[in-house]
Design an enzyme around this catalytic site. Structure first.
Site, PDB file in Angstrom:
ATOM      1  CG  HIS A 142      -1.782   1.195   1.350  1.00 18.24           C
ATOM      2  ND1 HIS A 142      -2.745   1.493   0.419  1.00 18.24           N
ATOM      3  CD2 HIS A 142      -1.843   2.181   2.282  1.00 18.24           C
ATOM      4  CE1 HIS A 142      -3.374   2.600   0.779  1.00 18.24           C
ATOM      5  NE2 HIS A 142      -2.827   3.036   1.900  1.00 18.24           N
ATOM      6  N   GLY A 157       2.464   5.080   4.287  1.00 13.30           N
ATOM      7  CA  GLY A 157       1.846   5.662   5.475  1.00 13.30           C
ATOM      8  C   GLY A 157       0.430   5.160   5.625  1.00 13.30           C
ATOM      9  CB  SER A 159      -5.873   4.552   4.893  1.00 17.26           C
ATOM     10  OG  SER A 159      -5.483   3.360   4.245  1.00 17.26           O
ATOM     11  N   GLY A 160      -5.382   7.832   4.645  1.00 17.17           N
ATOM     12  CA  GLY A 160      -5.882   9.135   5.057  1.00 17.17           C
ATOM     13  C   GLY A 160      -4.822  10.124   5.470  1.00 17.17           C
ATOM     14  CB  VAL A 161      -1.216   9.849   6.258  1.00 15.45           C
ATOM     15  CG1 VAL A 161      -0.445   9.398   5.020  1.00 15.45           C
ATOM     16  CG2 VAL A 161      -0.328  10.652   7.201  1.00 15.45           C
ATOM     17  N   GLY A 162      -2.582  11.485   3.568  1.00 11.91           N
ATOM     18  CA  GLY A 162      -2.372  12.494   2.529  1.00 11.91           C
ATOM     19  C   GLY A 162      -1.438  12.084   1.410  1.00 11.91           C
ATOM     20  CE  LYS A 163      -0.563   6.008   1.401  1.00 15.62           C
ATOM     21  NZ  LYS A 163      -1.539   6.162   2.510  1.00 15.62           N
ATOM     22  CB  SER A 164      -3.927   9.983  -3.016  1.00 18.43           C
ATOM     23  OG  SER A 164      -3.842   8.579  -2.865  1.00 18.43           O
ATOM     24  CG  ASP A 181      -5.137   1.984  -3.047  1.00 18.02           C
ATOM     25  OD1 ASP A 181      -5.085   2.358  -1.856  1.00 18.02           O
ATOM     26  OD2 ASP A 181      -5.833   1.030  -3.425  1.00 18.02           O
ATOM     27  NE  ARG A 247      15.141  20.732  14.692  1.00 15.66           N
ATOM     28  CZ  ARG A 247      15.131  21.780  15.517  1.00 15.66           C
ATOM     29  NH1 ARG A 247      15.141  21.604  16.829  1.00 15.66           N
ATOM     30  NH2 ARG A 247      15.141  23.007  15.034  1.00 15.66           N
TER      31      ARG A 247
END
Length: 327
Positions: A142, A157, A159-164, A181, A247
Site C-alpha cells: 500500500h 503511510g 490511509s488518510g495521511v495524505g499520500k494521494s 494505492d 533535524r
C-alpha cells in the site's frame, strides 16, 4: 518456498516484436518460467551434462552456421539431441531461416520456434532484461510511487495521511505518477527494485472528497510513467510531539525491501507543511548523496567534527513474503 512466476510466450513475442515460425499450440498456452537464457552450442557439439531445457534457447549465426556445415546425417543427430530435450522455446536471431529438416524436427518434438531480426548479442541482452522484470520476485504494498526529479520515491503511510493528495500536487509541479494505492514491487537485480501499478488501476488516483481521477486524462501523457526504480522511501505519519525527528539528516535510515536496503526517511504531517516541496527536496538531496555530496556532513566538518560517524538503522520492518501482498 519462493513463488515461481511465469510469462506466456504470446506476451514475450508481442512485447519484443518476434515472428512466430512454429508453435505446437496457442502461444498463450506456452509459459516461460526461467529468467536465464542459453546458446546451445555445446549440446549441438554433443556435450549436454549441464543443459537446462527450461531456458529460452537462442541460436545465432555461429550455431546455424555450424549446423549448415555438417553432413545431413550428422546434422539430424545434432537436431535430435538438441530439440529432443523439449526446450521451452527457441529464438533464432539475425532473421535467419531454419531449414526444412530443422522445422520438421521442431514439429516432431513440439518445440516453439520464433525469430528476430536483431543481432544475436543485442537480442540476448534485450531478452535477459525483459525476463528479469517479467519473472522477478515481487510483493505488493500500500502506497504511492512517483518519479520526482529523476528519483523513484515510494510514499507509504496509514490511509488518510495524505499520500494521494501529495502525489497530485507533485504531478502538478511537473513530476510523474507511477502507481497510487497499490504498488507492485519487483526485485529485478541484487541491487535494485522496480515499482509499477497493477494493470487494472494504472494511472488512477483516489482523492478523498473528489473521488477517483485518471491522472493521464487530466494532466496528460507526460504526467504518468509505467514503472520506475525505487530510489528512496518516504514514510508520512501524523506529527507526534513526543517523538524526536531527525533535524540534521545525519542518520542513514533505510527500509529493507526483498533483501535490498533502500534509503528512507520519515516526514511528519502537520497543517501548513508543504509536503510536495518537502518530498522534492528529499528526492534531490538523496540524489546528491548518491553522487557523493552530503550537506549535513559538510556542515559537521566545517564545525570541526571530522570524526563524525553517521548512524545507520532500519526504520521499519517489512514483511517481504510474496504471499502477503496487499497490506
Amino acid at each position: 518456498m519462493a513463488t515461481k512466476y511465469s510469462v506466456s510466450l504470446q506476451k514475450v513475442v508481442k512485447d519484443n516484436g518476434y515472428e512466430i515460425l512454429y508453435t505446437p499450440t496457442s502461444p498463450s498456452d506456452i509459459y516461460i518460467s526461467s529468467k536465464d537464457i542459453n546458446r546451445p552450442g555445446l549440446i549441438l557439439a554433443g556435450y549436454d551434462t549441464y543443459f537446462d531445457p527450461d531456458r529460452f534457447q537462442v541460436l545465432g549465426l555461429n550455431e546455424m552456421g555450424y549446423l549448415m556445415g555438417l553432413e545431413s546425417e550428422r546434422r539430424q543427430q545434432c537436431l535430435e539431441k538438441f530439440l529432443g530435450t523439449h526446450p521451452t522455446a527457441v529464438l533464432v536471431a539475425r532473421n535467419l531461416m531454419p531449414d526444412e529438416n530443422f522445422m520438421d524436427t521442431a514439429k516432431k518434438y513440439q518445440v516453439p520456434i520464433v525469430r528476430t531480426k536483431d543481432p544475436t548479442s543485442s537480442s540476448m541482452s534485450t531478452l535477459i532484461s525483459y525476463l528479469s522484470v517479467e519473472l522477478a520476485e515481487r510483493i505488493t504494498r500500500h502506497g504511492v510511487l512517483v518519479e520526482v526529479s529523476g528519483e523513484g520515491v515510494l510514499i507509504v503511510g496509514d490511509s488518510g495521511v495524505g499520500k494521494s493528495e501529495t502525489a497530485v500536487e507533485l504531478i502538478k509541479r511537473g513530476h510523474r505518477l507511477i502507481a497510487d494505492d497499490a504498488v507492485e514491487i519487483r526485485k529485478v537485480s541484487n541491487k535494485s527494485v522496480v515499482g509499477q501499478a497493477p494493470d487494472n488501476i494504472r494511472h488512477y488516483v483516489e482523492v478523498r472528497g473528489v473521488g477517483i481521477i485518471n491522472a493521464r486524462q487530466i494532466f496528460g501523457l507526460g504526467s504518468v510513467k509505467m514503472s520506475e526504480k525505487i530510489d528512496m522511501v518516504i514514510r508520512m505519519e501524523p506529527w507526534d510531539s513526543t517523538k524526536v525527528y531527525d533535524r540534521m539528516g545525519l542518520e542513514e535510515n533505510y527500509i529493507n525491501i526483498m533483501g535490498i536496503n533502500v534509503p528512507a526517511t520519515v516526514v511528519p504531517v502537520t497543517p501548513g507543511r508543504n509536503l510536495a516541496v518537502i518530498i522534492e527536496t528529499a528526492a534531490i538531496s538523496n540524489r546528491q548523496k548518491k553522487m557523493g555530496y552530503n550537506a549535513a556532513q559538510e556542515l559537521m566538518q566545517g564545525l570541526g567534527m571530522d570524526d563524525f560517524e553517521p548512524i545507520k538503522q532500519e526504520i521499519e520492518v517489512w514483511d517481504n513474503s510474496p504471499n502477503s501482498e496487499y497490506i
